[in-house]
Design a protein around this motif. Structure first.
Motif, PDB file in Angstrom:
ATOM      1  N   ASP A  72      34.971  38.570  15.838  1.00 20.00           N
ATOM      2  CA  ASP A  72      34.754  40.007  15.735  1.00 20.00           C
ATOM      3  C   ASP A  72      33.648  40.339  14.732  1.00 20.00           C
ATOM      4  N   TYR A  73      33.434  39.448  13.767  1.00 21.14           N
ATOM      5  CA  TYR A  73      32.353  39.641  12.802  1.00 21.14           C
ATOM      6  C   TYR A  73      31.030  39.069  13.317  1.00 21.14           C
ATOM      7  N   LEU A  74      31.099  37.968  14.046  1.00 21.11           N
ATOM      8  CA  LEU A  74      29.890  37.275  14.477  1.00 21.11           C
ATOM      9  C   LEU A  74      29.253  37.895  15.707  1.00 21.11           C
ATOM     10  N   THR A  75      30.036  38.619  16.491  1.00 24.39           N
ATOM     11  CA  THR A  75      29.487  39.287  17.669  1.00 24.39           C
ATOM     12  C   THR A  75      29.452  40.783  17.396  1.00 24.39           C
ATOM     13  N   VAL A  76      28.307  41.385  17.606  1.00 26.04           N
ATOM     14  CA  VAL A  76      28.116  42.791  17.279  1.00 26.04           C
ATOM     15  C   VAL A  76      28.755  43.648  18.358  1.00 26.04           C
ATOM     16  N   GLN A  77      29.675  44.527  17.975  1.00 29.66           N
ATOM     17  CA  GLN A  77      30.415  45.339  18.942  1.00 29.66           C
ATOM     18  C   GLN A  77      30.157  46.832  18.721  1.00 29.66           C
ATOM     19  N   VAL A  78      28.948  47.170  18.351  1.00 29.42           N
ATOM     20  CA  VAL A  78      28.603  48.568  18.097  1.00 29.42           C
ATOM     21  C   VAL A  78      27.829  49.109  19.297  1.00 29.42           C
ATOM     22  N   SER A  79      28.407  50.073  19.987  1.00 25.78           N
ATOM     23  CA  SER A  79      27.715  50.676  21.119  1.00 25.78           C
ATOM     24  C   SER A  79      28.319  52.040  21.381  1.00 25.78           C
ATOM     25  N   GLU A  80      27.793  52.718  22.389  1.00 22.16           N
ATOM     26  CA  GLU A  80      28.354  53.993  22.818  1.00 22.16           C
ATOM     27  C   GLU A  80      27.908  54.227  24.254  1.00 22.16           C
ATOM     28  N   MET A  81      28.586  55.089  24.955  1.00 18.78           N
ATOM     29  CA  MET A  81      28.206  55.367  26.330  1.00 18.78           C
ATOM     30  C   MET A  81      26.862  56.074  26.382  1.00 18.78           C
ATOM     31  N   PHE A  82      26.036  55.653  27.341  1.00 17.88           N
ATOM     32  CA  PHE A  82      24.701  56.206  27.529  1.00 17.88           C
ATOM     33  C   PHE A  82      23.901  56.180  26.230  1.00 17.88           C
ATOM     34  N   ARG A  83      24.076  55.086  25.485  1.00 17.53           N
ATOM     35  CA  ARG A  83      23.318  54.927  24.246  1.00 17.53           C
ATOM     36  C   ARG A  83      21.829  54.944  24.548  1.00 17.53           C
ATOM     37  N   SER A 113      29.905  43.881  25.259  1.00 21.92           N
ATOM     38  CA  SER A 113      30.690  44.381  24.139  1.00 21.92           C
ATOM     39  C   SER A 113      31.993  45.007  24.624  1.00 21.92           C
ATOM     40  N   HIS A 114      32.312  46.208  24.167  1.00 16.07           N
ATOM     41  CA  HIS A 114      33.565  46.870  24.518  1.00 16.07           C
ATOM     42  C   HIS A 114      33.480  47.648  25.819  1.00 16.07           C
ATOM     43  N   GLY A 115      32.373  47.513  26.536  1.00 14.60           N
ATOM     44  CA  GLY A 115      32.293  48.076  27.881  1.00 14.60           C
ATOM     45  C   GLY A 115      31.697  49.464  27.983  1.00 14.60           C
ATOM     46  N   GLU A 116      31.171  50.016  26.887  1.00 14.89           N
ATOM     47  CA  GLU A 116      30.591  51.347  26.974  1.00 14.89           C
ATOM     48  C   GLU A 116      29.421  51.387  27.969  1.00 14.89           C
ATOM     49  N   GLU A 117      28.560  50.361  27.925  1.00 12.64           N
ATOM     50  CA  GLU A 117      27.424  50.348  28.848  1.00 12.64           C
ATOM     51  C   GLU A 117      27.880  50.099  30.276  1.00 12.64           C
ATOM     52  N   VAL A 118      28.937  49.316  30.448  1.00 18.75           N
ATOM     53  CA  VAL A 118      29.480  49.068  31.783  1.00 18.75           C
ATOM     54  C   VAL A 118      29.906  50.385  32.429  1.00 18.75           C
ATOM     55  N   CYS A 217      20.213  43.955  29.127  1.00 24.41           N
ATOM     56  CA  CYS A 217      20.679  43.233  27.934  1.00 24.41           C
ATOM     57  C   CYS A 217      20.042  43.909  26.736  1.00 24.41           C
ATOM     58  N   ARG A 218      20.782  44.801  26.117  1.00 24.04           N
ATOM     59  CA  ARG A 218      20.199  45.675  25.109  1.00 24.04           C
ATOM     60  C   ARG A 218      20.809  45.404  23.737  1.00 24.04           C
ATOM     61  N   ASN A 219      19.928  45.244  22.756  1.00 25.87           N
ATOM     62  CA  ASN A 219      20.343  45.065  21.359  1.00 25.87           C
ATOM     63  C   ASN A 219      21.198  43.817  21.167  1.00 25.87           C
ATOM     64  N   VAL A 220      20.869  42.780  21.903  1.00 21.89           N
ATOM     65  CA  VAL A 220      21.509  41.471  21.756  1.00 21.89           C
ATOM     66  C   VAL A 220      20.513  40.468  21.198  1.00 21.89           C
TER      67      VAL A 220
END
Length: 278
Positions: A72-83, A113-118, A217-220
């Motif tokens: 959870d620390y090593l993989t960045v999980q910061v996103s939002e819908m329609f970022r 990540s948590h699926g916001e972009e999905v 593939c954004r911000n990876v």
């Protein structure tokens, strides 16, 4: 003869920890940008209560539960819908007309990540009448993140931002049409995920698994070193059909990639590229 200067102990510990993660669990963070990985590991060390990285390595080697916490620390999980709404608006206005020409579509969202972009893609495709003939492949290396993505459940206090982004991205309906609320959570319609295949996939160690018309593939890759960035772009190139599209994050570019000649700018300002015929 004098001995060479000793290496920095913290750097040695980090290198040994990353090697241990690879050898024990096949998670390979060895070619992530070292400044970024050091910052994340320091945060994990402090918040998980370890005196040093050697103690963390000892624990993670013998406790798989600690592995999931460390990921959870090593993989960045910061996103939002329609970022970055302008990115999705460009997809809607410039890329979707090309996608309409295909009888069926495959889209790969790498690092979902948590699926916001999905969910953003599923809503956009639904509004454009393309979702029923599309399969979305959503991949990430973090199993816990994939479970959240599969659930489609997000804190209700994030919905105002999601809704604003959706409208700025050219949304043709209200975001409220796609979710219900309960207990301070928004639960997105499972129909949005009916054509989504969630998959554990690593851009570091895994290979191409499908042929797509669009890869996002954004911000990876901003967290990768240059050789790993080139590897990832090579995977995207090999995944795309002729004239397929690649979308990257606002701080990412193909300019210095060894695969740059395989792409042309399609919407330059939004980092959307098209694979050449060559």
């Amino acid at each position: 003869m004098t001995n060479p200067p000793a290496g920095n102990v913290e750097d040695i510990e980090i290198q040994l920890l990353l090697e241990a993660l690879f050898l024990r669990y096949h998670y390979d963070f060895r070619h992530y940008a070292r400044t970024s990985i050091r910052r994340r590991l320091r945060q994990a060390r402090d918040q998980l209560g370890f005196p040093n990285f050697s103690a963390m390595q000892e624990e993670v080697l013998h406790d798989e539960d600690m592995l999931s916490r460390l990921l959870d620390y090593l993989t960045v999980q910061v996103s939002e819908m329609f970022r970055d709404p302008s990115y999705f608006l460009a997809l809607r206005e410039k890329v979707v007309p090309h996608l309409r020409t295909y009888p069926s579509l495959k889209i790969w969202i790498a690092g979902c990540s948590h699926g916001e972009e999905v969910h953003s893609f599923a809503i956009l495709l639904h509004e454009e009448g393309l979702l029923d003939r599309t399969i979305i492949y959503a991949s990430d290396i973090n199993p816990a993140a994939l479970e959240i993505a599969r659930s489609g459940i997000y804190p209700l206090d994030r919905i105002a931002t999601f809704s604003r982004n959706h409208q700025l991205a050219g949304g043709k309906s209200s975001l409220a049409d796609y979710y219900t609320t309960a207990y301070d959570r928004a639960v997105f319609d499972k129909k949005l995920r009916a054509k989504v295949v969630f998959s554990d996939h690593s851009l570091v160690t895994d290979e191409v698994f499908t042929e797509c018309q669009l890869v996002s593939c954004r911000n990876v890759m901003i967290y990768f070193d240059r050789p790993l960035q080139d590897r990832a772009v090579g995977l995207f190139r090999d995944s795309l059909t002729r004239r397929g599209f690649l979308g990257l994050g606002s701080k990412e570019t193909l300019r210095f990639s060894e695969h740059a000649d395989s792409f042309t700018d399609f919407v330059r300002e939004e980092k959307i590229y098209q694979r050449t015929d060559a």
